[in-house]
Scaffold this motif. Structure first.
Motif, PDB file in Angstrom:
ATOM      1  N   ARG A  62       0.799  -1.229   0.000  1.00 61.20           N
ATOM      2  CA  ARG A  62       0.000   0.000   0.000  1.00 61.20           C
ATOM      3  C   ARG A  62       0.830   1.278   0.000  1.00 61.20           C
ATOM      4  O   ARG A  62       0.311   2.352  -0.289  1.00 61.20           O
ATOM      5  N   TYR A  63       2.089   1.211   0.370  1.00 61.52           N
ATOM      6  CA  TYR A  63       2.946   2.393   0.486  1.00 61.52           C
ATOM      7  C   TYR A  63       4.286   2.058  -0.157  1.00 61.52           C
ATOM      8  O   TYR A  63       4.801   0.960   0.030  1.00 61.52           O
ATOM      9  N   TRP A  64       4.824   3.023  -0.907  1.00 62.25           N
ATOM     10  CA  TRP A  64       6.051   2.766  -1.666  1.00 62.25           C
ATOM     11  C   TRP A  64       7.105   3.822  -1.384  1.00 62.25           C
ATOM     12  O   TRP A  64       6.789   4.999  -1.235  1.00 62.25           O
ATOM     13  N   LEU A  65       8.343   3.375  -1.345  1.00 60.16           N
ATOM     14  CA  LEU A  65       9.473   4.283  -1.169  1.00 60.16           C
ATOM     15  C   LEU A  65      10.625   3.841  -2.065  1.00 60.16           C
ATOM     16  O   LEU A  65      11.100   2.713  -1.953  1.00 60.16           O
ATOM     17  N   PRO A  66      11.075   4.725  -2.972  1.00 56.52           N
ATOM     18  CA  PRO A  66      12.280   4.386  -3.748  1.00 56.52           C
ATOM     19  C   PRO A  66      13.508   4.537  -2.848  1.00 56.52           C
ATOM     20  O   PRO A  66      13.580   5.455  -2.033  1.00 56.52           O
ATOM     21  N   ILE A  67      14.442   3.603  -2.976  1.00 57.01           N
ATOM     22  CA  ILE A  67      15.673   3.644  -2.186  1.00 57.01           C
ATOM     23  C   ILE A  67      16.848   3.386  -3.133  1.00 57.01           C
ATOM     24  O   ILE A  67      16.837   2.391  -3.873  1.00 57.01           O
ATOM     25  N   PHE A  89      14.103  -2.422   5.126  1.00 54.02           N
ATOM     26  CA  PHE A  89      12.852  -2.578   5.885  1.00 54.02           C
ATOM     27  C   PHE A  89      12.692  -1.417   6.861  1.00 54.02           C
ATOM     28  O   PHE A  89      11.649  -0.763   6.921  1.00 54.02           O
ATOM     29  N   ASP A  90      13.729  -1.191   7.649  1.00 55.54           N
ATOM     30  CA  ASP A  90      13.717  -0.133   8.660  1.00 55.54           C
ATOM     31  C   ASP A  90      13.479   1.234   8.012  1.00 55.54           C
ATOM     32  O   ASP A  90      12.739   2.067   8.537  1.00 55.54           O
ATOM     33  N   THR A  91      14.083   1.452   6.846  1.00 61.43           N
ATOM     34  CA  THR A  91      13.959   2.738   6.149  1.00 61.43           C
ATOM     35  C   THR A  91      12.529   2.994   5.696  1.00 61.43           C
ATOM     36  O   THR A  91      11.973   4.071   5.949  1.00 61.43           O
ATOM     37  N   VAL A  92      11.894   2.036   5.030  1.00 57.87           N
ATOM     38  CA  VAL A  92      10.540   2.268   4.527  1.00 57.87           C
ATOM     39  C   VAL A  92       9.544   2.398   5.679  1.00 57.87           C
ATOM     40  O   VAL A  92       8.643   3.246   5.650  1.00 57.87           O
ATOM     41  N   ILE A  93       9.713   1.602   6.725  1.00 59.34           N
ATOM     42  CA  ILE A  93       8.790   1.670   7.865  1.00 59.34           C
ATOM     43  C   ILE A  93       8.904   3.022   8.561  1.00 59.34           C
ATOM     44  O   ILE A  93       7.900   3.697   8.816  1.00 59.34           O
ATOM     45  N   ASN A  94      10.117   3.429   8.876  1.00 60.84           N
ATOM     46  CA  ASN A  94      10.286   4.695   9.588  1.00 60.84           C
ATOM     47  C   ASN A  94       9.987   5.901   8.714  1.00 60.84           C
ATOM     48  O   ASN A  94       9.518   6.924   9.216  1.00 60.84           O
ATOM     49  N   HIS A  95      10.198   5.791   7.411  1.00 60.04           N
ATOM     50  CA  HIS A  95       9.799   6.875   6.506  1.00 60.04           C
ATOM     51  C   HIS A  95       8.286   7.071   6.589  1.00 60.04           C
ATOM     52  O   HIS A  95       7.802   8.202   6.707  1.00 60.04           O
ATOM     53  N   PHE A  96       7.545   5.962   6.538  1.00 57.29           N
ATOM     54  CA  PHE A  96       6.092   6.068   6.665  1.00 57.29           C
ATOM     55  C   PHE A  96       5.706   6.683   8.008  1.00 57.29           C
ATOM     56  O   PHE A  96       4.890   7.607   8.073  1.00 57.29           O
ATOM     57  N   LEU A  97       6.277   6.152   9.097  1.00 57.41           N
ATOM     58  CA  LEU A  97       5.890   6.632  10.433  1.00 57.41           C
ATOM     59  C   LEU A  97       6.202   8.115  10.623  1.00 57.41           C
ATOM     60  O   LEU A  97       5.401   8.856  11.202  1.00 57.41           O
ATOM     61  N   ILE A  98       7.341   8.571  10.125  1.00 60.94           N
ATOM     62  CA  ILE A  98       7.742   9.971  10.312  1.00 60.94           C
ATOM     63  C   ILE A  98       7.010  10.893   9.346  1.00 60.94           C
ATOM     64  O   ILE A  98       6.433  11.903   9.762  1.00 60.94           O
ATOM     65  N   LYS A  99       7.015  10.543   8.054  1.00 56.28           N
ATOM     66  CA  LYS A  99       6.440  11.439   7.035  1.00 56.28           C
ATOM     67  C   LYS A  99       4.917  11.394   6.966  1.00 56.28           C
ATOM     68  O   LYS A  99       4.280  12.388   6.670  1.00 56.28           O
ATOM     69  N   GLU A 100       4.334  10.242   7.216  1.00 56.51           N
ATOM     70  CA  GLU A 100       2.891  10.083   7.040  1.00 56.51           C
ATOM     71  C   GLU A 100       2.112  10.028   8.350  1.00 56.51           C
ATOM     72  O   GLU A 100       0.956  10.419   8.394  1.00 56.51           O
ATOM     73  N   ALA A 101       2.738   9.484   9.410  1.00 60.69           N
ATOM     74  CA  ALA A 101       1.985   9.247  10.649  1.00 60.69           C
ATOM     75  C   ALA A 101       2.402  10.169  11.788  1.00 60.69           C
ATOM     76  O   ALA A 101       1.884  10.058  12.893  1.00 60.69           O
ATOM     77  N   GLY A 102       3.335  11.071  11.542  1.00 64.49           N
ATOM     78  CA  GLY A 102       3.676  12.087  12.540  1.00 64.49           C
ATOM     79  C   GLY A 102       4.589  11.647  13.670  1.00 64.49           C
ATOM     80  O   GLY A 102       4.721  12.362  14.667  1.00 64.49           O
ATOM     81  N   ILE A 131      15.964   0.618  -5.972  1.00 67.15           N
ATOM     82  CA  ILE A 131      14.933  -0.340  -5.573  1.00 67.15           C
ATOM     83  C   ILE A 131      13.684   0.404  -5.130  1.00 67.15           C
ATOM     84  O   ILE A 131      13.720   1.615  -4.883  1.00 67.15           O
ATOM     85  N   GLU A 132      12.603  -0.322  -5.015  1.00 70.37           N
ATOM     86  CA  GLU A 132      11.362   0.209  -4.459  1.00 70.37           C
ATOM     87  C   GLU A 132      10.924  -0.726  -3.344  1.00 70.37           C
ATOM     88  O   GLU A 132      10.812  -1.931  -3.545  1.00 70.37           O
ATOM     89  N   ALA A 133      10.709  -0.140  -2.176  1.00 67.54           N
ATOM     90  CA  ALA A 133      10.262  -0.910  -1.013  1.00 67.54           C
ATOM     91  C   ALA A 133       8.771  -0.694  -0.838  1.00 67.54           C
ATOM     92  O   ALA A 133       8.308   0.445  -0.710  1.00 67.54           O
ATOM     93  N   GLY A 134       8.017  -1.787  -0.854  1.00 66.81           N
ATOM     94  CA  GLY A 134       6.577  -1.739  -0.637  1.00 66.81           C
ATOM     95  C   GLY A 134       6.256  -2.113   0.805  1.00 66.81           C
ATOM     96  O   GLY A 134       6.926  -2.955   1.401  1.00 66.81           O
ATOM     97  N   LEU A 135       5.231  -1.479   1.361  1.00 63.85           N
ATOM     98  CA  LEU A 135       4.883  -1.674   2.766  1.00 63.85           C
ATOM     99  C   LEU A 135       3.387  -1.844   2.941  1.00 63.85           C
ATOM    100  O   LEU A 135       2.591  -1.195   2.255  1.00 63.85           O
ATOM    101  N   LYS A 136       3.016  -2.715   3.858  1.00 62.92           N
ATOM    102  CA  LYS A 136       1.633  -2.822   4.325  1.00 62.92           C
ATOM    103  C   LYS A 136       1.683  -3.310   5.756  1.00 62.92           C
ATOM    104  O   LYS A 136       2.724  -3.775   6.228  1.00 62.92           O
ATOM    105  N   VAL A 137       0.580  -3.202   6.471  1.00 65.26           N
ATOM    106  CA  VAL A 137       0.510  -3.744   7.828  1.00 65.26           C
ATOM    107  C   VAL A 137      -0.315  -5.013   7.772  1.00 65.26           C
ATOM    108  O   VAL A 137      -1.427  -5.035   7.241  1.00 65.26           O
ATOM    109  N   GLN A 138       0.249  -6.063   8.321  1.00 63.24           N
ATOM    110  CA  GLN A 138      -0.381  -7.372   8.324  1.00 63.24           C
ATOM    111  C   GLN A 138      -1.277  -7.557   9.547  1.00 63.24           C
ATOM    112  O   GLN A 138      -2.287  -8.242   9.485  1.00 63.24           O
TER     113      GLN A 138
END
Length: 193
Positions: A62-67, A89-102, A131-138
């Motif tokens: 659901r969420y993508w980050l180029p690295i 993994f750590d980069t895409v997760i923390n990018h989402f948490l910082i940039k999207e979730a505050g 590369i492109e890292a894709g993320l979702k919450v399971q």
């Protein structure tokens, strides 16, 4: 001479002990090689069998980050080393948490600590690949999030690596589990489920 069995030998027995030890090592090496080959065949057959899990595609995330891979990501074999994928993994997760979730890592009263991660590798990557890292919450729990991450070569539909990463949110000071902050949970539910 002391043999592999710990038995002390003398005379002609002692002369043959090094040869016997060498033969034992050769046998052990052959057995190790046969065991490794058998396990590899078994794993290969399992992945091709009817019970195998199909690899996930880009639409699963659901969420993508180029690295950008870096020169130092390659190992002596010329591909991105397996430990670097955990950094992705750590980069895409923390990018989402910082940039999207505050999330503000240095100012938030609740922080996420990784308590589990795993990765399966399907194709090599190498510098200077983008590369492109894709993320979702399971799964969401009271204080935990289980993320699923896919690593793809940029623009490709073929997954190079797939894994998961579990955060447990804890109080920044006491390090005891605390509920997922409401703003983060709301953004996860909106964007990653």
């Amino acid at each position: 001479i002391m043999t592999c069995t710990g038995k002390v030998e003398t005379g002609s027995e002692a002369e043959s002990a090094p040869r016997a030890g060498a033969l034992m090592l050769q046998k052990a090496s052959r057995l190790t090689l046969v065991a490794a080959q058998t396990q590899a065949r078994s794993m290969s057959a399992t992945s091709r069998g009817s019970g195998s899990k199909a690899l996930v595609g880009r639409d699963h995330f659901r969420y993508w980050l180029p690295i950008q891979t870096r020169w130092g990501d390659n190992d002596m074999y010329g591909h991105v080393n397996n430990v670097v994928y955990y950094s992705f993994f750590d980069t895409v997760i923390n990018h989402f948490l910082i940039k999207e979730a505050g999330l503000r890592p240095t100012a938030s009263s609740a922080i996420g600590l990784c308590v589990e991660s795993a990765c399966s590798y399907y194709a090599p990557l190498e510098y200077p690949d983008l590369i492109e890292a894709g993320l979702k919450v399971q799964h969401t729990g009271r204080s935990s999030l289980k993320y699923e991450v896919g690593i793809f070569p940029a623009g490709s539909d073929k997954i190079a690596a797939h894994g998961h990463f579990v955060h447990v949110f804890v109080d920044e000071t006491s390090r005891k589990p605390t509920p997922i902050p409401e703003a983060i949970l709301a953004q996860v539910q909106k964007s990653l489920l």
